[in-house]
Motif scaffolding. Structure first.
Motif, mmCIF file in Angstrom:
data_model
loop_
_atom_site.group_PDB
_atom_site.id
_atom_site.type_symbol
_atom_site.label_atom_id
_atom_site.label_comp_id
_atom_site.label_asym_id
_atom_site.label_seq_id
_atom_site.Cartn_x
_atom_site.Cartn_y
_atom_site.Cartn_z
ATOM 1 N N VAL A 1 0.154 3.414 -2.313
ATOM 2 C CA VAL A 1 -0.992 3.343 -1.414
ATOM 3 C C VAL A 1 -1.739 4.671 -1.484
ATOM 4 O O VAL A 1 -1.128 5.745 -1.491
ATOM 5 C CB VAL A 1 -0.566 3.060 0.045
ATOM 6 N N ASP A 2 -3.059 4.598 -1.533
ATOM 7 C CA ASP A 2 -3.912 5.790 -1.579
ATOM 8 C C ASP A 2 -4.987 5.639 -0.502
ATOM 9 O O ASP A 2 -5.746 4.662 -0.515
ATOM 10 C CB ASP A 2 -4.554 5.909 -2.962
ATOM 11 N N VAL A 3 -5.041 6.585 0.452
ATOM 12 C CA VAL A 3 -6.001 6.528 1.562
ATOM 13 C C VAL A 3 -6.891 7.760 1.506
ATOM 14 O O VAL A 3 -6.398 8.882 1.385
ATOM 15 C CB VAL A 3 -5.276 6.480 2.927
ATOM 16 N N GLY B 1 -11.566 4.714 2.795
ATOM 17 C CA GLY B 1 -11.222 3.824 1.690
ATOM 18 C C GLY B 1 -9.718 3.765 1.510
ATOM 19 O O GLY B 1 -9.019 4.773 1.661
ATOM 20 N N VAL B 2 -9.214 2.581 1.190
ATOM 21 C CA VAL B 2 -7.777 2.383 0.994
ATOM 22 C C VAL B 2 -7.575 1.573 -0.283
ATOM 23 O O VAL B 2 -8.261 0.572 -0.512
ATOM 24 C CB VAL B 2 -7.130 1.641 2.180
ATOM 25 N N SER B 3 -6.636 2.000 -1.115
ATOM 26 C CA SER B 3 -6.262 1.257 -2.312
ATOM 27 C C SER B 3 -4.773 0.939 -2.270
ATOM 28 O O SER B 3 -3.946 1.822 -1.985
ATOM 29 C CB SER B 3 -6.573 2.050 -3.583
ATOM 30 N N PHE B 4 -4.440 -0.322 -2.538
ATOM 31 C CA PHE B 4 -3.058 -0.784 -2.603
ATOM 32 C C PHE B 4 -2.746 -1.117 -4.060
ATOM 33 O O PHE B 4 -3.387 -1.982 -4.658
ATOM 34 C CB PHE B 4 -2.858 -2.024 -1.736
ATOM 35 N N PHE B 5 -1.754 -0.416 -4.633
ATOM 36 C CA PHE B 5 -1.423 -0.559 -6.044
ATOM 37 C C PHE B 5 -0.154 -1.378 -6.226
ATOM 38 O O PHE B 5 0.799 -1.261 -5.447
ATOM 39 C CB PHE B 5 -1.188 0.810 -6.689
ATOM 40 N N LEU B 6 -0.129 -2.148 -7.300
ATOM 41 C CA LEU B 6 1.100 -2.762 -7.792
ATOM 42 C C LEU B 6 1.062 -2.620 -9.303
ATOM 43 O O LEU B 6 0.250 -3.259 -9.981
ATOM 44 C CB LEU B 6 1.201 -4.235 -7.387
ATOM 45 N N VAL B 7 1.939 -1.758 -9.849
ATOM 46 C CA VAL B 7 1.867 -1.387 -11.265
ATOM 47 C C VAL B 7 3.239 -1.504 -11.908
ATOM 48 O O VAL B 7 4.265 -1.629 -11.231
ATOM 49 C CB VAL B 7 1.319 0.046 -11.429
ATOM 50 N N ASN C 1 -22.111 16.458 -13.169
ATOM 51 C CA ASN C 1 -22.186 17.891 -13.383
ATOM 52 C C ASN C 1 -20.792 18.459 -13.601
ATOM 53 O O ASN C 1 -19.786 17.898 -13.155
ATOM 54 C CB ASN C 1 -22.818 18.581 -12.173
ATOM 55 N N LEU C 2 -20.729 19.583 -14.296
ATOM 56 C CA LEU C 2 -19.451 20.253 -14.480
ATOM 57 C C LEU C 2 -18.870 20.693 -13.148
ATOM 58 O O LEU C 2 -19.583 21.076 -12.225
ATOM 59 C CB LEU C 2 -19.638 21.484 -15.366
ATOM 60 N N ARG C 3 -17.564 20.679 -13.059
ATOM 61 C CA ARG C 3 -16.826 21.205 -11.918
ATOM 62 C C ARG C 3 -17.132 20.457 -10.626
ATOM 63 O O ARG C 3 -17.109 21.027 -9.556
ATOM 64 C CB ARG C 3 -17.070 22.708 -11.733
ATOM 65 N N TYR C 4 -17.447 19.186 -10.711
ATOM 66 C CA TYR C 4 -17.477 18.373 -9.508
ATOM 67 C C TYR C 4 -16.038 18.115 -9.102
ATOM 68 O O TYR C 4 -15.146 18.093 -9.936
ATOM 69 C CB TYR C 4 -18.198 17.041 -9.761
ATOM 70 N N VAL C 5 -15.794 17.912 -7.843
ATOM 71 C CA VAL C 5 -14.418 17.652 -7.414
ATOM 72 C C VAL C 5 -14.238 16.174 -7.160
ATOM 73 O O VAL C 5 -15.057 15.533 -6.523
ATOM 74 C CB VAL C 5 -14.036 18.460 -6.160
ATOM 75 N N VAL C 6 -13.200 15.639 -7.713
ATOM 76 C CA VAL C 6 -12.827 14.258 -7.442
ATOM 77 C C VAL C 6 -11.380 14.279 -6.970
ATOM 78 O O VAL C 6 -10.462 14.235 -7.767
ATOM 79 C CB VAL C 6 -12.967 13.375 -8.695
ATOM 80 N N PRO C 7 -11.151 14.388 -5.657
ATOM 81 C CA PRO C 7 -9.769 14.308 -5.179
ATOM 82 C C PRO C 7 -9.169 12.975 -5.554
ATOM 83 O O PRO C 7 -9.831 12.114 -6.135
ATOM 84 C CB PRO C 7 -9.912 14.452 -3.659
ATOM 85 N N ALA C 8 -7.936 12.768 -5.208
ATOM 86 C CA ALA C 8 -7.236 11.565 -5.643
ATOM 87 C C ALA C 8 -7.808 10.353 -4.932
ATOM 88 O O ALA C 8 -7.222 9.826 -3.999
ATOM 89 C CB ALA C 8 -5.750 11.697 -5.377
ATOM 90 N N LEU C 9 -8.964 9.903 -5.377
ATOM 91 C CA LEU C 9 -9.616 8.761 -4.757
ATOM 92 C C LEU C 9 -9.008 7.443 -5.209
ATOM 93 O O LEU C 9 -9.369 6.394 -4.712
ATOM 94 C CB LEU C 9 -11.110 8.775 -5.096
ATOM 95 N N GLY C 10 -8.100 7.496 -6.167
ATOM 96 C CA GLY C 10 -7.509 6.264 -6.662
ATOM 97 C C GLY C 10 -8.584 5.352 -7.222
ATOM 98 O O GLY C 10 -9.574 5.785 -7.801
ATOM 99 N N ILE C 11 -8.427 4.072 -7.017
ATOM 100 C CA ILE C 11 -9.366 3.107 -7.570
ATOM 101 C C ILE C 11 -10.569 2.931 -6.656
ATOM 102 O O ILE C 11 -11.523 2.250 -6.984
ATOM 103 C CB ILE C 11 -8.648 1.762 -7.790
#
Length: 372
Positions: free
Chosen positions: A211-213, A181-187, A2-12
């Motif tokens: 890192v995104d928590v 949820g936790v995401s560990f990035f290496l980019v 739906n329009l205007r759903y919120v997706v905070p910075a959930l990362g991957i």
């Protein structure tokens, strides 16, 4: 969707649950967006001369930034995105997002590009509550959504300049519970602030970790913390820390908050800001939905403030404060089609020994449809 759903910075983390796992294995999504924007500004004569260099806090009022001697602007912009998802068995999914924008910039290269590849990644859920994502994906950083169909207003505001662009690399995602949820990035790089951080030319010995928590509190909202570090080949050290929250405890009311702080160490003066610097971004938002009206609608009020302190010869300070009010409507009663309006006022100030100002008003109208 739906329009205007919120997706905070959930990362991957959002990818580790393959939402595109339809029975056929293939899904398609996206949006089509058209904006008519008008901007009016009042700038000091010295402002344009200063803007000959790279801005630490870009202006983002109206459909287009106002530059040169153009104190008024009126134009249309068009954007669309196609998202193709594919499920490979029960554990593997892939997604490709291709975006069109008639005034677009490919954040991988910084060059103008009407059409570019925004995301292309594979997610493999190889163990219970653990998955691996590889490829190109939107940045982990920030509360404001990357695409038009995720916004609570028409434009994004100046704070998104602190988020960076898309990333190339891998992320290990761990979801020990439905709430955490936790995401560990290496980019290859965080694509922020210096010429060697873009994901196409980063030295392979200078990978950037992040890192995104995310914590989802039942009946309260979502809380997010983000941490990133990059050291470029030119010895420009970049550190970013952000926290944000989406509060939905009161019916029909959504509150959003964000604080993001960045520190840049640039001993050789080779980064885009040319010196040691720090940046602070603040955001507060309230959105009230009126779903029972003949035409479903909501109203958004938002304030953003971004400050940059640059340790150059003039001890330059840049600030940008934006106030925005948006009306979002679904005139046909379908949540996948919106006609929206926004009014914003932005105050930009630069102090490099002498204070100069750029104040601007933006008005925008939007028609947007979500696919499918």
């Amino acid at each position: 969707m739906n329009l205007r759903y919120v997706v905070p910075a959930l990362g991957i983390i959002a990818f580790s649950n393959p939402a595109f796992a339809a029975d056929s294995g293939v899904t398609i999504g996206g949006f089509v967006d058209t904006i008519f924007g008008v901007g009016v500004r009042d700038a000091d004569d010295a402002y344009e001369a200063f803007r000959a260099g790279p801005p630490a806090v870009p202006s983002n009022t109206g459909a287009r930034p106002l530059t040169g001697d153009n104190d008024t602007s009126a134009n249309f912009s068009a954007a669309s995105e196609i998202r193709l998802g594919y499920k490979v068995g029960d554990a593997v999914g892939a997604q490709v997002d291709v975006e069109y924008n008639n005034n677009g910039t490919d954040t991988s290269t910084g060059s103008h590009s009407d059409v570019y590849l925004e995301q292309a990644y594979v997610n493999w859920a190889f163990a219970d509550a653990i998955s691996l994502t590889t490829g190109k994906f939107t940045t982990y950083a920030g509360w404001v959504a990357a695409d038009a169909d995720g916004l609570y207003r028409i434009s994004s505001g100046p704070i998104v300049a602190l988020y960076g662009g898309e990333l190339v690399g891998a992320a290990l995602n761990w979801s020990p519970s439905e709430e955490l949820g936790v995401s560990f990035f290496l980019v290859n790089g965080l694509d922020i602030l210096n010429e060697d951080s873009t994901n196409t030319n980063q030295d392979d010995e200078r990978f950037a970790p992040a890192v995104d928590v995310v914590y989802k509190a039942k009946d309260i909202g979502t809380f997010n913390a983000e941490l990133g570090y990059e050291n470029s080949v030119n010895d420009v050290d970049f550190f970013s820390l952000g926290v944000n929250a989406t509060i939905t405890a009161v019916e029909n009311l959504t509150l959003g908050f964000e604080v993001i702080y960045q520190d840049i160490s640039d001993e050789n003066g080779v980064g885009l800001l040319g010196a040691d610097a720090s940046r602070l971004g603040l955001l507060a938002m309230a959105n009230f939905a009126m779903k029972e009206m003949a035409v479903p609608m909501s109203v958004t009020g938002m304030i953003q403030h971004v400050n940059a302190e640059i340790d150059d010869a003039a001890d330059t300070s840049e600030t940008s404060t934006e106030l925005a009010l948006a009306l979002l409507t679904n005139p046909t009663g379908d949540a996948k089609f919106g006609v929206n309006a926004e009014l914003s006022y932005q105050m930009d100030t630069v102090d490099a020994g002498t204070e100069i100002e750029n104040n601007s008003i933006g008005f925008a109208l939007e028609a947007i449809a979500v696919i499918p």
